[in-house]
Design a protein around this motif. Structure first.
Motif, short mmCIF file in Angstrom:
data_model
loop_
_atom_site.label_atom_id
_atom_site.label_comp_id
_atom_site.label_asym_id
_atom_site.label_seq_id
_atom_site.Cartn_x
_atom_site.Cartn_y
_atom_site.Cartn_z
N PHE A 262 0.82 -1.23 0.07
CA PHE A 262 0.11 -0.16 0.12
C PHE A 262 0.82 1.15 -0.15
N SER A 263 1.97 1.22 0.65
CA SER A 263 2.86 2.42 0.46
C SER A 263 3.28 2.82 -0.87
N HIS A 264 3.55 1.85 -1.70
CA HIS A 264 4.05 1.79 -3.12
C HIS A 264 2.97 2.55 -3.79
N ARG A 265 1.64 1.95 -3.58
CA ARG A 265 0.57 2.63 -4.40
C ARG A 265 -0.18 3.56 -3.97
N PHE A 266 -0.36 3.76 -2.93
CA PHE A 266 -1.14 4.79 -2.22
C PHE A 266 -0.40 5.76 -1.42
N GLY A 267 0.72 5.47 -0.83
CA GLY A 267 1.27 6.16 0.15
C GLY A 267 2.16 7.34 -0.25
N HIS A 268 2.80 8.07 0.57
CA HIS A 268 3.50 9.36 -0.02
C HIS A 268 4.82 9.08 1.10
N VAL A 269 5.44 8.05 0.90
CA VAL A 269 6.73 7.81 1.49
C VAL A 269 7.91 8.10 0.71
N SER A 270 9.12 8.44 1.13
CA SER A 270 10.12 8.50 0.27
C SER A 270 10.54 7.29 -0.31
N PRO A 271 11.06 7.31 -1.65
CA PRO A 271 11.53 6.14 -2.38
C PRO A 271 12.29 5.31 -1.75
N TYR A 272 13.49 5.98 -0.94
CA TYR A 272 14.53 5.01 -0.42
C TYR A 272 13.60 4.21 0.97
N VAL A 273 12.58 4.96 1.47
CA VAL A 273 11.94 4.20 2.63
C VAL A 273 11.18 3.18 2.19
N HIS A 274 10.68 3.25 0.90
CA HIS A 274 9.62 2.23 0.49
C HIS A 274 10.77 1.20 0.21
N ILE A 275 11.83 1.24 -0.77
CA ILE A 275 12.77 0.13 -1.20
C ILE A 275 13.27 -0.34 -0.14
N LEU A 276 13.63 0.46 0.88
CA LEU A 276 14.24 -0.40 2.27
C LEU A 276 13.19 -1.23 2.80
N LEU A 277 12.08 -0.79 2.94
CA LEU A 277 10.88 -1.76 3.35
C LEU A 277 10.47 -2.80 2.54
N SER A 278 10.44 -2.61 1.30
CA SER A 278 10.15 -3.74 0.42
C SER A 278 11.13 -4.77 0.49
N THR A 279 12.17 -4.23 0.39
CA THR A 279 13.41 -5.52 0.57
C THR A 279 13.63 -6.23 1.77
N ILE A 280 13.21 -5.32 2.85
CA ILE A 280 13.19 -5.98 4.29
C ILE A 280 12.13 -6.86 4.24
N TYR A 281 10.87 -6.60 3.71
CA TYR A 281 9.84 -7.63 3.66
C TYR A 281 10.19 -8.70 3.13
N LEU A 282 11.04 -8.86 1.82
CA LEU A 282 11.38 -10.05 1.26
C LEU A 282 12.35 -10.76 1.74
N LEU A 283 13.61 -10.40 2.51
CA LEU A 283 14.65 -11.01 3.02
C LEU A 283 14.60 -11.18 4.40
#
Length: 315
Positions: A262-283
């Motif tokens: 949801f942060s990727h599609r509807f949120g307004h978070v900084s790109p680096y925050v989203h990428i860190l979170l999505s990588t953490i989610y997968l690893l």
């Protein structure tokens, strides 16, 4: 057509920039991610060695756990090598077809992991709510059929994503603001109508993650009802204790998944925050899952201790 940059018409390569805004420190960020990957690889390899060789673990829950471990290993292999190559060696370029292949494996393995968590919830439901029929319901044939259904569902639904991307021809950029090829990150590069891609991506997310989460919740509502009807406190605690590892794995997977989604599609978070979170989610879940089950399962703890003692004796 003269104004179109022809290098972005049917591009052969894309560029992954890693973590935007943190390029100056992503060399160092790679080390904790490497540590997480090593824990995930070691832990899941241990599970894949221990579960087939320990007869007391030849039960549906642990068979599903072995499949989950194999899925987690696949996720690490699909993500970590290219991501670390970007962080440490500046290997930013990637063939477009290789990007779509990575995208397929990452999302398909995510879908399989979600399906296995649902299968594990079903196993706990039968074990607690209908224990006398547990063995007759979850037969070896039924387990194989469930695992195949989970794999086929993820493969078919996710397999259409790269096909829809491949039909796109015109891109306004070939720079992917991510450390791996993720569906929406690639979709955003297109200079064509991508409503079908976005709509189908949402459909896949809810058809897999949404569907599985709803039925896991329903399973646990029924499980808790059955547990609280048990007359003795000790029996209630014992029944609940058999579910705690799965509940912990389920929560860490779905909370991280939906926050990233949801942060990727509807949120307004900084790109680096989203990428860190999505990588953490997968690893992170692949690293935590063996630890959670290792702590909660006596047979796994005992076999790990035996393997470590044997290795020390050999040395």
């Amino acid at each position: 057509m003269g104004s179109i940059n022809m290098s972005y018409l049917n591009p052969k390569t894309v560029t992954l920039i890693g973590i935007p805004g943190l390029e100056h420190v992503q060399f160092w960020i790679g080390f904790p991610f490497l540590g997480v990957c090593l824990v995930a690889l070691l832990g899941n390899i241990f599970l894949l060695i221990i579960i087939p060789t320990e007869r007391r673990l030849h039960q549906p829950m642990y068979i599903f756990l072995a499949v989950l471990a194999a899925t987690d290993l696949g996720l690490c292999v699909a993500i970590a090598p290219k991501m670390l190559a970007i962080f440490w060696f500046g290997s930013y370029s990637m063939a477009f077809d290789a990007c779509l292949t990575q995208l397929f494996f990452i999302h398909a393995l995510q879908g399989m992991e979600s399906g296995i968590l649902l299968a594990m919830a079903f196993d706990r439901y039968v074990a607690i709510c209908d224990p006398l029929r547990h063995t007759s319901i979850l037969t070896p044939l039924f387990l194989v059929q469930m695992i195949l259904m989970v794999a086929i569902r993820a493969t078919v639904l996710v397999g259409i994503l790269p096909i829809l991307l491949k039909r796109l021809q015109l891109f306004h950029s070939v720079v992917i603001v991510h450390s791996y090829c993720e569906h929406m990150a690639v979709v955003k590069l297109a200079a064509e109508d991508v409503h079908i891609n976005k709509s189908y991506g949402l459909f896949v997310a809810f058809a897999i993650l949404g569907f599985d989460m709803i039925f896991v919740f329903i399973s646990y509502i029924l499980i808790f009802q059955a547990v609280f009807r048990l007359p003795q406190k000790e029996a209630r605690l014992k029944a609940f204790n058999t579910c705690t590892a799965h509940i912990a794995v389920f929560l860490e997977f779905y909370i991280l998944a939906f926050f990233s989604f949801f942060s990727h599609r509807f949120g307004h978070v900084s790109p680096y925050v989203h990428i860190l979170l999505s990588t953490i989610y997968l690893l992170v879940p692949p690293a935590l899952n063996p630890i959670i089950y290792g702590v909660k399962t006596k047979e796994i703890r005992r076999r790990v201790a035996q393997m470590c003692i044997l290795r020390s004796d050999i040395e």
